[in-house]
Design an enzyme around this catalytic site. Structure first.
Site, PDB file in Angstrom:
ATOM      1  CB  SER A 473       0.221   2.460  -6.445  1.00 48.83           C
ATOM      2  OG  SER A 473       0.553   3.803  -6.222  1.00 48.83           O
ATOM      3  CE  LYS A 474       6.532   0.596  -0.098  1.00 50.64           C
ATOM      4  NZ  LYS A 474       7.077   1.792  -0.290  1.00 50.64           N
ATOM      5  NE  ARG A 475       5.999   4.226  -8.218  1.00 46.67           N
ATOM      6  CZ  ARG A 475       5.566   3.566  -9.103  1.00 46.67           C
ATOM      7  NH1 ARG A 475       4.112   3.504  -8.890  1.00 46.67           N
ATOM      8  NH2 ARG A 475       6.335   2.525  -9.601  1.00 46.67           N
ATOM      9  N   GLY A 477       0.533   5.909  -0.937  1.00 47.60           N
ATOM     10  CA  GLY A 477       0.558   5.968   0.544  1.00 47.60           C
ATOM     11  C   GLY A 477       1.767   6.680   0.741  1.00 47.60           C
ATOM     12  CG  ASP A 478       5.752   5.042   0.078  1.00 48.16           C
ATOM     13  OD1 ASP A 478       5.351   4.819   1.186  1.00 48.16           O
ATOM     14  OD2 ASP A 478       6.495   4.570  -0.717  1.00 48.16           O
TER      15      ASP A 478
END
Length: 727
Positions: A473-475, A477-478
């Site tokens: 998920s994007k999280r 990556g963050d």
């Protein structure tokens, strides 16, 4: 007149006899010298298995072909077949080679017609075909040598007839053989169809394109290019509430940056003077082109209406008026409520209301949906090219909504099936999250009467978090500091900005190579692939069923490798673009040749081009301060005096540049080393301090490589400045 044939069987030990047959064929038909000279060695490769049957075919007293049937073990249920034939233009081909193909080896689509005939003959003789394949061997002639592999439930007495009819029908057929057609291999159809490979990538314009979607696009592209087929880009925007402005443009730009070409659909420029309605410019939207348009689902409303009506008339769908409140009440009343055959008779729909009441409600403007009517207790078979046979009982399926009157648009399920059919899509290659929907899609194809042209399905494994626990998920990556989108995305709805691979310094070749190996593997140990090599080697049979961990460190490694392959001259523009604005003039003043030389010296130390400035800035900008750790370790009490003496030594050197390949043999090095030896100083003591004066820290390439770029004047100036500041 029907051509006559004879068939001769010989054992694997009779190589000499087979050679006579082969030589006669080569004598009678045009053939290249390579094959004449090497045919014995080539045939010998085919005769390694202990249980092989070899057949040679005469058509009208002319040697037309040969076939080698491979049985891996006595009594085995698996067989594989290699077949070859000669054409009039055989002399044009100089790289013929015969190889045996192992059972169930997924192929690369060299000669699909022979596969079609083999499929047909296998079925007629009671074989249960599991895979139709063609060998991907690089040395095959696309016209002259064919290899087909098959898994069969086989019987020994059927071999001869299978081979005989294969050759008879192949060589007598008036239809030319081509490399871009395939047999529709649906389990529930016996119709022999030839179809051009056509795949589609169909994202929704709801935001940035996730890296998993990019991999799906890549696999579709590789498959299409390998089979000489078409790649379509379709926008599935049936959910108007989630539309994000700029998302279409983002998708097109991302695919273009990565080199994933689109043949038809969104982003393709129409031909000049086109009169197709959907190819006319639309303000604020990317162009589209192709004979199967429009390619935005929101522009296909009238098309979908026709097929919704068809399902309603045939009884495969019904109208439902249940309100959100009524549905919620049923969920509270019935545990694990599902709108299906067990509950639909309790609901407010056209199955429980009179025809007059249904028409009255619609006329009054009551909102409704159209649901697909799933028949209970039916095993639905989905043949997946990656996962094999998937069987789902219809009792677990609900009556999915196909259309909503509220926005006059179909849901994904109906639009997807109708569009794939009308656009002649041959293969649906998508993420495994759509596998649970596949049984419904099979039922829809059946309801429309399109089962014979239903595309092949291939559901790709998920991209997992780096630790393997859950979907990426994007999280993630963050949290871990890596992008999950190909390009930086500026969300026009909420103003948020998401990082991208391009802006993070990744090269498109590295991203493609990295993604290709997340779920697919090559046959050997090769890791670095050009796009052309991926197209040549990609095959769905080497796509894993299990999810692939997203190893972002491996992505950095790939980028480093591709960075090293580029010359400083090739990287010049990207490097200059990464330089802070206040220092661009200093860089450009050095000239392209010098800057490219600096890049070549320093690129090994970085993974990304935008990391290069931090490593190489001292070549262009003098240090204004000096690293404390370096000073503490390398700058001694006597260093200022040593530097003053070194200044005088350097000032007296006329031949400044290192004129030899080995910098240690240069005039400047010999002069300085001679002075150090004469003064009985330590080389490290002097040179480490000297490095600090030039770089500002104890790092950098060979000291004379640095002075070469700086030049005599700048070297002496930095040396003097350091003496004054640190003295």
């Amino acid at each position: 007149m029907q051509k006559q044939y004879t068939i001769r069987k010989i054992g694997p030990e009779a190589l000499d006899e087979l050679m006579l047959i082969q030589e006669e064929a080569l004598r009678q038909l045009p053939s290249p010298a390579w094959l004449r000279e090497n045919s014995k060695e080539a045939l010998a490769e085919c005769l390694l298995p202990p249980h092989s049957a070899i057949a040679a075919f005469d058509l009208d007293n002319r040697m037309a072909g040969f076939a080698i049937l491979y049985v891996p073990d006595q009594g085995s249920e698996n067989i594989a077949l290699s077949a070859g034939y000669a054409e009039e233009d055989a002399a044009e081909t100089a790289n013929l080679k015969l190889v045996i193909v192992r059972p169930a080896h997924q192929g690369h689509g060299l000669q699909r017609k022979m596969m079609n005939i083999l499929e047909e003959q296998a079925r007629e003789r009671g074989f249960r075909s599991l895979w139709a394949t063609v060998s991907p061997h690089n040395t095959f002639s696309r016209r002259n040598i064919i290899a087909c592999g098959y898994d069969f439930v086989a019987q020994q007495e059927k071999y001869g007839g299978l081979l005989r009819d294969l050759f008879t029908k192949t060589l007598c057929s008036p239809t030319p053989m081509g490399s871009n057609t395939i047999k529709q291999n649906n389990k529930n159809t016996n119709i022999d169809m030839e179809r051009k490979v056509r795949v589609r990538f169909a994202p929704s314009p709801t935001g940035a394109l996730h890296i998993g979607g990019v991999r799906t696009a890549l696999y579709n592209y590789l498959f299409a290019r390998q089979h000489g087929g078409d790649m379509l880009l379709r926008i599935e925007d049936t959910d108007s509430t989630r539309f994000v402005p700029g998302a279409e443009e983002y998708i097109i730009e991302a695919l273009q940056w990565l080199g994933i070409g689109i043949d038809e659909g969104i982003g393709v420029k129409p031909a000049a003077g086109s009169t197709r309605a959907w190819e006319q410019p639309k303000e604020g939207l990317p162009c589209q082109a192709g004979e199967n348009g429009p390619y935005r689902q929101s522009e296909r409303r009238e098309i979908y209406h026709e097929y919704v009506d068809q399902l309603l008339k045939s009884g495969h769908a019904y109208i439902a008026f249940d309100t959100p409140a009524e549905l919620e009440a049923k969920r509270n009343e019935i545990q694990n409520f599902q709108y299906d055959a067990r509950t639909r008779e309790q609901m407010v729909n056209s199955l429980t209301l009179s025809k007059e009441e249904v028409e009255k409600r619609i006329a009054n403007g009551d909102q409704y949906v159209v649901r697909f009517k799933v028949e209970p207790n039916e095993d639905v078979h989905v043949h997946d090219l990656i996962r094999g046979e998937v069987v789902i009982n219809s009792n677990i399926l609900d009556d999915k909504v196909l259309y909503k009157s509220a926005d006059d648009l179909p849901t994904y399920h109906l639009a997807n099936i109708v569009d794939d059919h009308l656009m002649a899509v041959s293969h649906v290659i998508r993420g495994e999250e759509w596998l649970p929907s596949a049984p419904l899609h099979v039922l829809l194809y059946r309801a429309f009467g399109w089962e014979d042209t239903m595309p092949e399905f291939a559901h790709l494994p998920l991209l997992l978090k780096p630790d393997g626990n859950g979907k990426l998920s994007k999280r993630d990556g963050d949290r871990l500091g890596f992008p999950v989108f190909p390009l930086e995305f500026h969300n026009q709805k909420d103003g948020s900005v998401s990082s991208g691979y391009r802006e993070s310094g990744y090269m498109p070749e590295a991203v493609i190579n990295f993604l290709a190996l997340l779920g697919w593997h090559a046959t050997g140990d090769q890791e670095m692939f050009t796009m052309e090599e991926l197209i040549e080697q990609f095959s769905l049979d080497r796509v894993s069923k299990a999810g692939a961990k997203f190893d972002y460190e491996k992505g950095k490694w790939f980028n480093h490798q591709y960075l090293q392959q580029k010359s400083g001259e090739e990287l010049y523009e990207a490097f200059v673009a990464s330089v802070p604005a206040e220092h661009k003039a200093a860089v450009e003043a050095k000239g392209k040749e010098v800057v490219a030389h600096v890049i070549d010296m320093m690129k090994e130390r970085v993974n990304f081009i935008n990391e290069l400035w931090e490593q190489a800035a001292f070549f262009f900008v003098a240090p204004e301060e000096y690293d404390e750790k370096s000073l503490k370790k390398r700058w001694k009490e006597e260093s200022p005096e040593h530097m003053r003496e070194l200044y005088k030594v350097l000032e007296g050197i006329e031949t400044w540049e290192t004129e030899t390949e080995d910098a240690n043999e240069s005039t400047i090095n010999k002069t300085v080393m001679g002075w150090i030896a004469e003064k009985e100083l330590g080389v490290g003591l002097v040179m480490n301090a000297f490095r600090i004066t030039l770089v500002g820290a104890a790092r950098g390439p060979h000291i004379w490589d640095i002075t070469n770029v700086l030049g005599k004047e700048e070297t002496l100036r930095r040396l003097q400045t350091a003496i004054e500041k640190l003295g």
